[in-house]
Design an enzyme around this catalytic site. Structure first.
Site, PDB file in Angstrom:
ATOM      1  N   ASP A  86       0.547  14.941 -24.088  1.00 41.93           N
ATOM      2  CA  ASP A  86       0.586  16.031 -23.104  1.00 41.93           C
ATOM      3  C   ASP A  86       1.170  17.251 -23.797  1.00 41.93           C
ATOM      4  O   ASP A  86       2.049  17.120 -24.650  1.00 41.93           O
ATOM      5  CB  ASP A  86       1.488  15.624 -21.919  1.00 41.93           C
ATOM      6  CG  ASP A  86       1.128  16.368 -20.643  1.00 41.93           C
ATOM      7  OD1 ASP A  86       0.744  15.719 -19.660  1.00 41.93           O
ATOM      8  OD2 ASP A  86       1.234  17.612 -20.645  1.00 41.93           O
ATOM      9  N   THR A 125     -11.109  13.650 -12.056  1.00 42.56           N
ATOM     10  CA  THR A 125     -12.265  13.746 -11.164  1.00 42.56           C
ATOM     11  C   THR A 125     -13.013  15.029 -11.490  1.00 42.56           C
ATOM     12  O   THR A 125     -12.465  16.118 -11.372  1.00 42.56           O
ATOM     13  CB  THR A 125     -11.803  13.747  -9.699  1.00 42.56           C
ATOM     14  OG1 THR A 125     -11.058  12.559  -9.484  1.00 42.56           O
ATOM     15  CG2 THR A 125     -12.979  13.792  -8.742  1.00 42.56           C
ATOM     16  N   CYS A 157      -5.834  15.141  -3.892  1.00 46.17           N
ATOM     17  CA  CYS A 157      -7.195  14.651  -4.166  1.00 46.17           C
ATOM     18  C   CYS A 157      -8.209  15.017  -3.092  1.00 46.17           C
ATOM     19  O   CYS A 157      -9.169  15.741  -3.368  1.00 46.17           O
ATOM     20  CB  CYS A 157      -7.162  13.144  -4.366  1.00 46.17           C
ATOM     21  SG  CYS A 157      -6.033  12.668  -5.684  1.00 46.17           S
ATOM     22  N   ARG A 192       1.762  18.381  -2.258  1.00 49.78           N
ATOM     23  CA  ARG A 192       0.577  19.232  -2.425  1.00 49.78           C
ATOM     24  C   ARG A 192      -0.344  19.090  -1.199  1.00 49.78           C
ATOM     25  O   ARG A 192      -0.684  17.975  -0.810  1.00 49.78           O
ATOM     26  CB  ARG A 192      -0.165  18.872  -3.716  1.00 49.78           C
ATOM     27  CG  ARG A 192       0.579  19.392  -4.955  1.00 49.78           C
ATOM     28  CD  ARG A 192      -0.078  18.950  -6.226  1.00 49.78           C
ATOM     29  NE  ARG A 192       0.129  17.520  -6.472  1.00 49.78           N
ATOM     30  CZ  ARG A 192      -0.392  16.863  -7.498  1.00 49.78           C
ATOM     31  NH1 ARG A 192      -1.151  17.481  -8.357  1.00 49.78           N
ATOM     32  NH2 ARG A 192      -0.139  15.574  -7.656  1.00 49.78           N
ATOM     33  N   GLY A 198      -4.303  11.460  13.121  1.00 53.78           N
ATOM     34  CA  GLY A 198      -2.970  12.037  12.885  1.00 53.78           C
ATOM     35  C   GLY A 198      -3.069  13.480  12.472  1.00 53.78           C
ATOM     36  O   GLY A 198      -3.818  14.265  13.070  1.00 53.78           O
ATOM     37  N   PHE A 242      -8.455   3.657   7.095  1.00 54.62           N
ATOM     38  CA  PHE A 242      -8.754   5.095   7.140  1.00 54.62           C
ATOM     39  C   PHE A 242      -9.313   5.557   8.477  1.00 54.62           C
ATOM     40  O   PHE A 242     -10.054   6.522   8.560  1.00 54.62           O
ATOM     41  CB  PHE A 242      -9.654   5.509   5.954  1.00 54.62           C
ATOM     42  CG  PHE A 242      -8.817   5.695   4.713  1.00 54.62           C
ATOM     43  CD1 PHE A 242      -8.211   4.613   4.123  1.00 54.62           C
ATOM     44  CD2 PHE A 242      -8.598   6.949   4.176  1.00 54.62           C
ATOM     45  CE1 PHE A 242      -7.378   4.764   3.019  1.00 54.62           C
ATOM     46  CE2 PHE A 242      -7.765   7.121   3.065  1.00 54.62           C
ATOM     47  CZ  PHE A 242      -7.152   6.022   2.487  1.00 54.62           C
ATOM     48  N   GLU A 263     -11.183   6.904 -11.556  1.00 55.74           N
ATOM     49  CA  GLU A 263      -9.977   6.207 -11.112  1.00 55.74           C
ATOM     50  C   GLU A 263      -9.920   6.221  -9.595  1.00 55.74           C
ATOM     51  O   GLU A 263     -10.225   7.234  -8.985  1.00 55.74           O
ATOM     52  CB  GLU A 263      -8.771   6.963 -11.699  1.00 55.74           C
ATOM     53  CG  GLU A 263      -7.455   6.340 -11.416  1.00 55.74           C
ATOM     54  CD  GLU A 263      -7.458   4.887 -11.803  1.00 55.74           C
ATOM     55  OE1 GLU A 263      -7.624   4.585 -12.998  1.00 55.74           O
ATOM     56  OE2 GLU A 263      -7.304   4.039 -10.899  1.00 55.74           O
ATOM     57  N   PHE A 264      -9.519   5.109  -8.998  1.00 57.62           N
ATOM     58  CA  PHE A 264      -9.454   5.057  -7.534  1.00 57.62           C
ATOM     59  C   PHE A 264      -8.041   4.783  -7.029  1.00 57.62           C
ATOM     60  O   PHE A 264      -7.849   4.352  -5.897  1.00 57.62           O
ATOM     61  CB  PHE A 264     -10.426   3.995  -7.003  1.00 57.62           C
ATOM     62  CG  PHE A 264     -11.851   4.254  -7.431  1.00 57.62           C
ATOM     63  CD1 PHE A 264     -12.612   5.221  -6.787  1.00 57.62           C
ATOM     64  CD2 PHE A 264     -12.418   3.570  -8.499  1.00 57.62           C
ATOM     65  CE1 PHE A 264     -13.921   5.484  -7.190  1.00 57.62           C
ATOM     66  CE2 PHE A 264     -13.722   3.824  -8.912  1.00 57.62           C
ATOM     67  CZ  PHE A 264     -14.480   4.785  -8.255  1.00 57.62           C
TER      68      PHE A 264
HETATM   69  C1  UGA Z   1      -6.939   9.161  -2.639  1.00 64.92           C
HETATM   70  C2  UGA Z   1      -7.855   7.918  -2.602  1.00 64.92           C
HETATM   71  O1  UGA Z   1      -7.463   7.046  -1.550  1.00 64.92           O
HETATM   72  C3  UGA Z   1      -7.820   7.173  -3.940  1.00 64.92           C
HETATM   73  O2  UGA Z   1      -8.754   6.099  -3.904  1.00 64.92           O
HETATM   74  C4  UGA Z   1      -8.196   8.153  -5.067  1.00 64.92           C
HETATM   75  O3  UGA Z   1      -8.132   7.527  -6.341  1.00 64.92           O
HETATM   76  C5  UGA Z   1      -7.236   9.326  -5.049  1.00 64.92           C
HETATM   77  O4  UGA Z   1      -7.303   9.985  -3.768  1.00 64.92           O
HETATM   78  C6  UGA Z   1      -7.649  10.269  -6.157  1.00 64.92           C
HETATM   79  O5  UGA Z   1      -8.739  10.830  -6.077  1.00 64.92           O
HETATM   80  O6  UGA Z   1      -6.931  10.358  -7.161  1.00 64.92           O
HETATM   81  P1  UGA Z   1      -4.294   9.564  -2.332  1.00 64.92           P
HETATM   82  O7  UGA Z   1      -4.599  11.022  -2.403  1.00 64.92           O
HETATM   83  O8  UGA Z   1      -3.163   9.011  -3.108  1.00 64.92           O
HETATM   84  O9  UGA Z   1      -5.588   8.699  -2.777  1.00 64.92           O
HETATM   85  O10 UGA Z   1      -3.985   9.249  -0.797  1.00 64.92           O
HETATM   86  P2  UGA Z   1      -4.597   8.372   0.389  1.00 64.92           P
HETATM   87  O11 UGA Z   1      -3.769   7.157   0.588  1.00 64.92           O
HETATM   88  O12 UGA Z   1      -6.044   8.187   0.256  1.00 64.92           O
HETATM   89  O13 UGA Z   1      -4.308   9.353   1.614  1.00 64.92           O
HETATM   90  C7  UGA Z   1      -4.866  10.664   1.647  1.00 64.92           C
HETATM   91  C8  UGA Z   1      -4.477  11.381   2.906  1.00 64.92           C
HETATM   92  O14 UGA Z   1      -5.182  10.876   4.024  1.00 64.92           O
HETATM   93  C9  UGA Z   1      -2.992  11.290   3.288  1.00 64.92           C
HETATM   94  O15 UGA Z   1      -2.554  12.577   3.687  1.00 64.92           O
HETATM   95  C10 UGA Z   1      -2.960  10.329   4.444  1.00 64.92           C
HETATM   96  O16 UGA Z   1      -1.888  10.550   5.322  1.00 64.92           O
HETATM   97  C11 UGA Z   1      -4.294  10.625   5.106  1.00 64.92           C
HETATM   98  N1  UGA Z   1      -4.829   9.509   5.910  1.00 64.92           N
HETATM   99  C12 UGA Z   1      -5.177   8.338   5.323  1.00 64.92           C
HETATM  100  C13 UGA Z   1      -5.011   9.687   7.279  1.00 64.92           C
HETATM  101  O17 UGA Z   1      -4.705  10.750   7.859  1.00 64.92           O
HETATM  102  N2  UGA Z   1      -5.539   8.647   8.009  1.00 64.92           N
HETATM  103  C14 UGA Z   1      -5.888   7.478   7.445  1.00 64.92           C
HETATM  104  O18 UGA Z   1      -6.377   6.582   8.180  1.00 64.92           O
HETATM  105  C15 UGA Z   1      -5.707   7.314   6.070  1.00 64.92           C
END
Ligand code: UGA
Length: 445
Positions: free
Chosen positions: A30, A121, A267, A334, A260, A256, A154-155
């Site tokens: 980095d 991504t 992401c 963020r 809310g 999901f 990556e997921f």
């Molecule tokens: C997301 C994806 O879930 C990952 O698979 C992916 O690798 C990642 O982006 C990425 O592209 O790097 P992340 O951003 O860590 O992961 O968070 P999530 O757990 O997916 O939640 C995203 C947002 O959706 C949060 O603000 C969460 O509160 C909201 N959310 C999630 C809801 O409002 N309702 C739900 O039912 C689920």
């Protein structure tokens, strides 16, 4: 295998540590010298459960090193991962300059043919641009590029990044030659030997698209249920029960479908915007994603509307906001929905107190005038209402009697539907929930 990981942010650092845990020899590179110095001392640049222990263990075992010198990371690496940031530009397209710089770094320092793997991504067809950048750099140095480019999206989710990387739902590798596929298969074989999951081998463009399509779909699923919530509120129905019943259908699934405040983080907002932009560039108007974004913005307006309804004027009221991180398990703020809510409450003249188990230092500069409470009790004590913005366990487990005792007015706005509303009501509290029939304060007046 010898591996270089360029960019040790959330994705890069987790990938580096997990590859080391599977026996590879990894160097994290980095250009942020302070970050590298910290990592060399065993200090984490961000909060991610379990990652600190894993990084320290792998560093101690000698399989994981960090450097800001490309010459210490790139030569000899069979695979060089690009895990740098791709921030959004003003027009919604992703800024790929760091990706190009990473490619140039490989071209300059590699001493043997290297597989350059995109993990950031990126828009579909970025692989071709990386290949071109490698070729131009090689030509500038009087040679020809023998490097190959693959896409290995990556997921992982923040908060469960280590578990998601060690035991993913699938591994996706896009490559355009047998040789590159063989190298990547060898890289992931230790993971596949201990963890049974599909290995999707495809071409580079398809792999790039899988990532954007996955994130855009999940974001759309969230906006869908938030729209259903708006209808439930107007109809006097309950979105939680609707989501549970929908989720019993395996074609839909319950994950999901939590209504809310909508999605935040580094992401989904960025990727939905980028995918919309990329589709447009390719001549397709992906209008569905514009609607996903609109509904997501609308979801953030819900809590203040509730507070206005229940408290009337906000200008002389104190509101306790629990949680500022974009979701539990992370200190990442963020695009966190809570930030917009705090801003709106402040604009209406409310006195806002905030608390978060880990993310408060990350909002210090943004909200210098807002009280950052040291603990939940001092956040709630004497407040006219509480707003649950991030469903940390610490908040979900709060005894309802404690809430009733601390609040000046019995007003609860649960923007994550995480609290047991009946238990709160039994303590005399008025509870507004997302996608539920509207409640009145002091019913009967
Ligand atoms: C997301 C994806 O879930 C990952 O698979 C992916 O690798 C990642 O982006 C990425 O592209 O790097 P992340 O951003 O860590 O992961 O968070 P999530 O757990 O997916 O939640 C995203 C947002 O959706 C949060 O603000 C969460 O509160 C909201 N959310 C999630 C809801 O409002 N309702 C739900 O039912 C689920």
């Amino acid at each position: 295998m010898k591996v270089a990981v360029i960019g040790v942010g959330h994705v890069g650092l987790t990938t580096a540590a997990c590859l080391a845990a599977d026996g590879h020899e990894v160097v994290g590179l980095d250009d942020d010298e302070a970050r590298i110095d910290d990592l060399q001392e065993g200090a984490m640049p961000f909060y991610e459960p379990g990652l600190d222990d894993l990084v320290r263990a792998e560093a101690k075992a000698g399989r994981l090193r960090f450097s800001h010198e490309p010459a210490e990371a790139i030569p000899g690496a069979e695979v060089a991962f690009i895990c740098v940031g791709t921030p959004t530009r003003a027009d919604g397209s992703p800024d790929l300059s760091a990706v190009q710089r990473a490619a140039a770094t490989v071209a300059t320092h590699a001493q043997s043919p290297t597989v350059v793997a995109e993990k950031s991504t990126v828009p579909v067809r970025t692989g071709e641009r990386i290949k071109q950048a490698l070729a131009l750099e090689a030509q500038a140095q009087g040679g020809a590029s023998a490097h190959e480019v693959v896409s290995n999206p990556e997921f992982l989710r923040e908060g469960t990044a280590v578990e998601d990387t060690l035991r993913p739902d699938r591994v996706v590798v896009g490559a355009d030659t047998e040789r590159a596929h063989a190298v990547m298969r060898r890289l992931w074989q230790p993971l596949l030997d201990r963890h049974d999951c599909p290995y999707v081998a495809t071409d580079v463009r398809t792999a790039e698209l899988i990532k954007h399509a996955s994130n855009a779909f999940l974001a759309t699923k969230i906006s869908f249920i938030n729209s259903v919530a708006r209808v439930c509120e107007r109809a006097g129905a309950d979105v939680e029960t609707v989501a549970d019943a929908m989720g019993h259908d395996p074609r839909i699934g319950r994950a999901f479908l939590n209504a809310g405040l909508g999605y935040g983080g580094s992401c989904f907002p960025k990727d939905v915007q980028a995918f919309l932009h990329i589709a447009g560039d390719l001549g397709y108007d992906f209008g569905l994603l514009r609607e996903t974004e609109r509904v997501n913005r609308e979801a953030r307006l819900w809590p203040v509307a509730q507070l206005r309804r229940l408290l009337w004027n906000l200008s002389d009221k104190t509101v306790a906001v629990l949680g500022v991180a974009f979701k539990p398990g992370t200190d990442d703020v963020r695009a966190a929905p809570a930030l917009d809510v705090i801003e709106e409450l402040s604009a209406e003249g409310a006195t806002v107190r905030i608390h978060d188990p880990v993310a408060l230092p990350n909002v210090r500069d943004r909200f210098p005038e807002v009280t950052r409470a040291e603990d939940v009790t001092s956040c709630l004590d004497g407040a006219h209402a509480v707003l649950l913005a991030t469903e940390w366990d610490e908040y979900v487990q709060l005894p309802p009697a404690r809430l009733a005792q601390l609040l000046a007015y019995p007003i609860v706005v649960d923007a994550r539907n995480a609290w047991d509303a009946d238990a709160l009501r039994a303590q005399g509290l008025t509870v507004a929930r997302v996608g539920a029939p509207q409640v009145e304060v002091l019913p009967g007046l």
